[in-house]
Design a protein around this motif. Structure first.
Motif, PDB file in Angstrom:
ATOM      1  N   VAL A  40      10.029 -17.420 -10.035  1.00  0.00           N
ATOM      2  CA  VAL A  40       8.605 -17.114  -9.883  1.00  0.00           C
ATOM      3  C   VAL A  40       8.454 -15.626  -9.552  1.00  0.00           C
ATOM      4  CG1 VAL A  40       8.016 -19.442  -9.128  1.00  0.00           C
ATOM      5  CG2 VAL A  40       8.661 -17.729  -7.428  1.00  0.00           C
ATOM      6  N   LYS A  41       7.289 -15.089  -9.936  1.00  0.00           N
ATOM      7  CA  LYS A  41       6.980 -13.691  -9.626  1.00  0.00           C
ATOM      8  C   LYS A  41       6.417 -13.642  -8.210  1.00  0.00           C
ATOM      9  CE  LYS A  41       4.985 -10.448 -12.482  1.00  0.00           C
ATOM     10  NZ  LYS A  41       3.835  -9.915 -13.264  1.00  0.00           N
ATOM     11  N   LYS A  42       7.032 -12.798  -7.371  1.00  0.00           N
ATOM     12  CA  LYS A  42       6.643 -12.738  -5.971  1.00  0.00           C
ATOM     13  C   LYS A  42       6.326 -11.289  -5.593  1.00  0.00           C
ATOM     14  CE  LYS A  42       8.237 -14.133  -1.393  1.00  0.00           C
ATOM     15  NZ  LYS A  42       9.352 -14.718  -0.623  1.00  0.00           N
ATOM     16  N   ARG A  43       5.189 -11.122  -4.909  1.00  0.00           N
ATOM     17  CA  ARG A  43       4.813  -9.781  -4.476  1.00  0.00           C
ATOM     18  C   ARG A  43       5.545  -9.435  -3.195  1.00  0.00           C
ATOM     19  NH1 ARG A  43      -1.304  -7.701  -3.288  1.00  0.00           N
ATOM     20  NH2 ARG A  43      -0.968  -8.866  -1.342  1.00  0.00           N
ATOM     21  N   VAL A  44       6.180  -8.219  -3.175  1.00  0.00           N
ATOM     22  CA  VAL A  44       6.990  -7.778  -2.037  1.00  0.00           C
ATOM     23  C   VAL A  44       6.335  -6.522  -1.426  1.00  0.00           C
ATOM     24  CG1 VAL A  44       9.253  -6.979  -1.258  1.00  0.00           C
ATOM     25  CG2 VAL A  44       9.075  -8.654  -3.117  1.00  0.00           C
ATOM     26  N   HIS A  45       6.206  -6.498  -0.148  1.00  0.00           N
ATOM     27  CA  HIS A  45       5.599  -5.376   0.569  1.00  0.00           C
ATOM     28  C   HIS A  45       6.708  -4.450   1.092  1.00  0.00           C
ATOM     29  CE1 HIS A  45       2.914  -3.923   4.106  1.00  0.00           C
ATOM     30  NE2 HIS A  45       2.825  -3.113   3.035  1.00  0.00           N
ATOM     31  N   TYR A  46       6.583  -3.162   0.808  1.00  0.00           N
ATOM     32  CA  TYR A  46       7.583  -2.232   1.325  1.00  0.00           C
ATOM     33  C   TYR A  46       6.866  -0.934   1.732  1.00  0.00           C
ATOM     34  CZ  TYR A  46       7.284   0.232  -3.151  1.00  0.00           C
ATOM     35  OH  TYR A  46       6.832   0.925  -4.244  1.00  0.00           O
ATOM     36  N   TYR A  47       7.634  -0.022   2.466  1.00  0.00           N
ATOM     37  CA  TYR A  47       7.055   1.232   2.995  1.00  0.00           C
ATOM     38  C   TYR A  47       7.884   2.434   2.546  1.00  0.00           C
ATOM     39  CZ  TYR A  47       4.514  -1.880   6.127  1.00  0.00           C
ATOM     40  OH  TYR A  47       3.718  -2.867   6.617  1.00  0.00           O
ATOM     41  N   THR A  48       7.138   3.579   2.404  1.00  0.00           N
ATOM     42  CA  THR A  48       7.810   4.875   2.165  1.00  0.00           C
ATOM     43  C   THR A  48       7.185   5.902   3.104  1.00  0.00           C
ATOM     44  OG1 THR A  48       6.227   5.502   0.436  1.00  0.00           O
ATOM     45  CG2 THR A  48       8.254   4.346  -0.269  1.00  0.00           C
ATOM     46  N   THR A  49       7.915   7.056   3.242  1.00  0.00           N
ATOM     47  CA  THR A  49       7.389   8.130   4.094  1.00  0.00           C
ATOM     48  C   THR A  49       6.947   9.269   3.183  1.00  0.00           C
ATOM     49  OG1 THR A  49       8.882   7.527   5.872  1.00  0.00           O
ATOM     50  CG2 THR A  49       7.892   9.716   5.979  1.00  0.00           C
ATOM     51  N   GLU A  50       5.714   9.584   3.263  1.00  0.00           N
ATOM     52  CA  GLU A  50       5.164  10.653   2.437  1.00  0.00           C
ATOM     53  C   GLU A  50       4.435  11.641   3.346  1.00  0.00           C
ATOM     54  OE1 GLU A  50       2.688   8.985  -0.569  1.00  0.00           O
ATOM     55  OE2 GLU A  50       4.240   7.630  -1.346  1.00  0.00           O
ATOM     56  N   HIS A  51       4.883  12.927   3.210  1.00  0.00           N
ATOM     57  CA  HIS A  51       4.293  13.995   4.013  1.00  0.00           C
ATOM     58  C   HIS A  51       4.348  13.656   5.491  1.00  0.00           C
ATOM     59  CE1 HIS A  51       2.915  15.671   0.233  1.00  0.00           C
ATOM     60  NE2 HIS A  51       2.211  14.522   0.001  1.00  0.00           N
ATOM     61  N   GLY A  52       5.461  12.991   5.860  1.00  0.00           N
ATOM     62  CA  GLY A  52       5.682  12.680   7.261  1.00  0.00           C
ATOM     63  C   GLY A  52       4.930  11.457   7.767  1.00  0.00           C
ATOM     64  N   LYS A  53       4.309  10.737   6.820  1.00  0.00           N
ATOM     65  CA  LYS A  53       3.565   9.529   7.221  1.00  0.00           C
ATOM     66  C   LYS A  53       4.148   8.284   6.536  1.00  0.00           C
ATOM     67  CE  LYS A  53      -0.862  11.825   8.071  1.00  0.00           C
ATOM     68  NZ  LYS A  53      -2.310  11.851   7.717  1.00  0.00           N
ATOM     69  N   LYS A  54       4.064   7.184   7.214  1.00  0.00           N
ATOM     70  CA  LYS A  54       4.542   5.899   6.685  1.00  0.00           C
ATOM     71  C   LYS A  54       3.439   5.278   5.825  1.00  0.00           C
ATOM     72  CE  LYS A  54       6.718   1.614   8.223  1.00  0.00           C
ATOM     73  NZ  LYS A  54       7.098   0.815   9.418  1.00  0.00           N
ATOM     74  N   VAL A  55       3.762   5.021   4.557  1.00  0.00           N
ATOM     75  CA  VAL A  55       2.770   4.513   3.605  1.00  0.00           C
ATOM     76  C   VAL A  55       3.271   3.163   3.049  1.00  0.00           C
ATOM     77  CG1 VAL A  55       1.515   4.960   1.476  1.00  0.00           C
ATOM     78  CG2 VAL A  55       2.082   6.855   3.011  1.00  0.00           C
ATOM     79  N   GLY A  56       2.379   2.170   3.030  1.00  0.00           N
ATOM     80  CA  GLY A  56       2.742   0.846   2.521  1.00  0.00           C
ATOM     81  C   GLY A  56       2.502   0.726   1.038  1.00  0.00           C
TER      82      GLY A  56
END
Length: 344
Positions: A146-162
Motif C-alpha cells: 500500500v502507498k503510505k504517507r511518511v512525515h520527515y524533517y529537514t533543516t533549511e536556513h537553520g530552521k527545522k522544516v517538515g
C-alpha cells in the motif's frame, strides 16, 4: 337380571413388578375364611376413584409384599365365578395397627390410570418451516503493498522544516468476521388441528392416541362433524372432556377402564330391584337444577356400575332409572351396594 344373594366370595389380588402374585381369598368357609373389608367408589366423572382394602391379622411377611405402584384387582361374587369390581394401582400402604386383639392394615389404591397430569405438549405435533439463519465466518484479507504517507524533517536556513513523501509498504494478511445468510429447516411444536368435516369420534380417537390415553370404549350420543376447523389446545384430558361434552356423553371409569358412554343409550343391562332386595326404604334428594336422585342400599351387586339400568318395582318407587354414582363395600361379613339413581 336378578341375583341370588348367598355364598359370598371375595378376592384381592396384587401383582408386584416381578410378576409375583399374592391373593387374599374369602368364601366364609373353613380354610378360606379370611374376611377383609373394602370400599369401591364409582361415579360419572373422569377422575379415578380412591378405594381402600382393610386386611386383618396378616403376617409381616405377607404385609411386606405390598408396595406403591403394584397392580391390584378386587373381585366379588355370590358364587365361585370371579366378577371384577375394580382394577387399579396401590397408592398408599398404611401402618399396621392393633387394638390389642385385632391388627389391621389399610391399603389405598387408585382406580385405573390417572391421566390428569399428562402435559399439553403430548398433543402437539411437529411442523417444519424454512427460515433464514446467519452464520459468522472468518474471511482472510490477503497481504498487499500500500502507498503510505511518511512525515520527515529537514533543516533549511537553520530552521527545522517538515515534509511529506509517499513510499510503498507491505501490509500483512488479516482476518475479518462476516455474517453469511442461508436457509434452514426449523421444527416447531404446534397444537393439533382438525379440518372442517371431521367427526367428534375421529378427533377424540386422534387426541387420545397422541396423548397415550387408553379409552376402552367410545359410545357417543352425538357424533356430528365439526362445522369449522378445530384446534386441540390444553391438557389432553381437558380437551377430551370438552369434546365428550359436545357429544352429550360421559367420560368415566368403569372397573378401572376409562370409558366414554352415552347416558341416553338403551341400557344393555337391567337390574330389577324389589322390596325384598332393598335393605332400607329409598331416600330422595333434589339438586340445584331440580334433578331428583334416589339413594338405594342393597346387598352387593357386582354388575352394578355407573349408568347401569335399574328397574324399580318397589312400593316406594317404580319405573326405569340409571345409576349415576355409588359404592360397593364390605366390613368383611356384610357386602352391600349403595347407589344413586336418576330417572331415565
Amino acid at each position: 337380571m336378578t341375583t341370588e344373594f348367598k355364598d359370598p366370595h371375595a378376592w384381592f389380588v396384587v401383582v408386584d413388578d416381578s410378576g409375583n402374585k399374592q391373593t387374599i381369598y374369602n368364601n366364609e368357609m373353613k380354610d378360606n375364611n379370611y374376611p377383609f373389608a373394602f370400599e369401591v367408589n364409582f361415579s360419572d366423572q373422569p377422575t379415578p376413584a380412591q378405594n381402600t382394602v382393610t386386611i386383618y391379622n396378616m403376617s409381616k411377611e405377607h404385609r411386606d409384599f405390598y408396595h406403591k405402584g403394584n397392580k391390584c384387582e378386587l373381585d366379588f361374587n355370590w358364587g365361585s365365578a370371579q366378577k371384577t369390581l375394580c382394577v387399579g394401582y396401590l397408592s398408599e400402604i398404611g401402618v399396621n395397627q392393633s387394638d390389642g386383639t385385632t391388627e389391621n392394615l389399610v391399603i389405598t389404591y387408585t382406580e385405573g390410570t390417572d391421566y390428569k397430569n399428562v402435559e399439553a405438549r403430548k398433543i402437539r405435533v411437529e411442523k417444519k418451516k424454512k427460515v433464514n439463519q446467519y452464520t459468522t465466518v472468518k474471511k482472510k484479507v490477503p497481504g498487499k503493498y500500500v502507498k503510505k504517507r511518511v512525515h520527515y524533517y529537514t533543516t533549511e536556513h537553520g530552521k527545522k522544516v517538515g515534509h511529506y513523501k509517499y513510499e510503498k509498504t507491505y501490509q500483512k494478511a488479516t482476518y475479518t468476521k462476516k455474517r453469511v445468510k442461508h436457509k434452514a429447516t426449523k421444527t416447531f411444536l404446534v397444537n393439533m388441528t382438525f379440518k372442517k368435516g371431521k367427526t367428534l369420534e375421529q378427533i377424540i380417537k386422534a387426541v387420545a392416541s397422541k396423548a397415550g390415553i387408553k379409552i376402552s370404549k367410545i359410545q357417543l350420543h352425538k357424533n356430528t362433524p365439526i362445522k369449522k376447523a378445530y384446534t386441540a389446545s390444553g391438557k389432553p384430558l381437558t380437551v377430551l372432556k370438552s369434546l365428550v361434552s359436545k357429544a352429550e356423553s360421559k367420560m368415566l371409569y368403569i372397573r378401572g377402564d376409562l370409558t366414554i358412554m352415552d347416558p341416553k343409550a338403551n341400557k344393555r343391562t337391567w337390574f330389577v330391584i324389589t322390596d325384598d332386595i332393598l335393605m332400607q326404604p329409598p331416600t330422595m334428594e333434589e339438586d340445584d337444577n331440580g334433578v331428583n336422585t334416589w339413594q338405594l342400599v342393597t346387598p352387593l351387586i357386582p354388575e352394578v356400575s355407573t349408568l347401569t339400568g335399574i328397574i324399580m318395582q318397589s312400593k316406594y318407587l317404580k319405573g326405569k332409572y340409571f345409576v349415576s354414582a355409588g359404592q360397593h363395600s364390605s366390613d368383611g361379613t356384610n357386602p352391600q351396594t349403595q347407589m344413586s339413581i336418576q330417572a331415565i
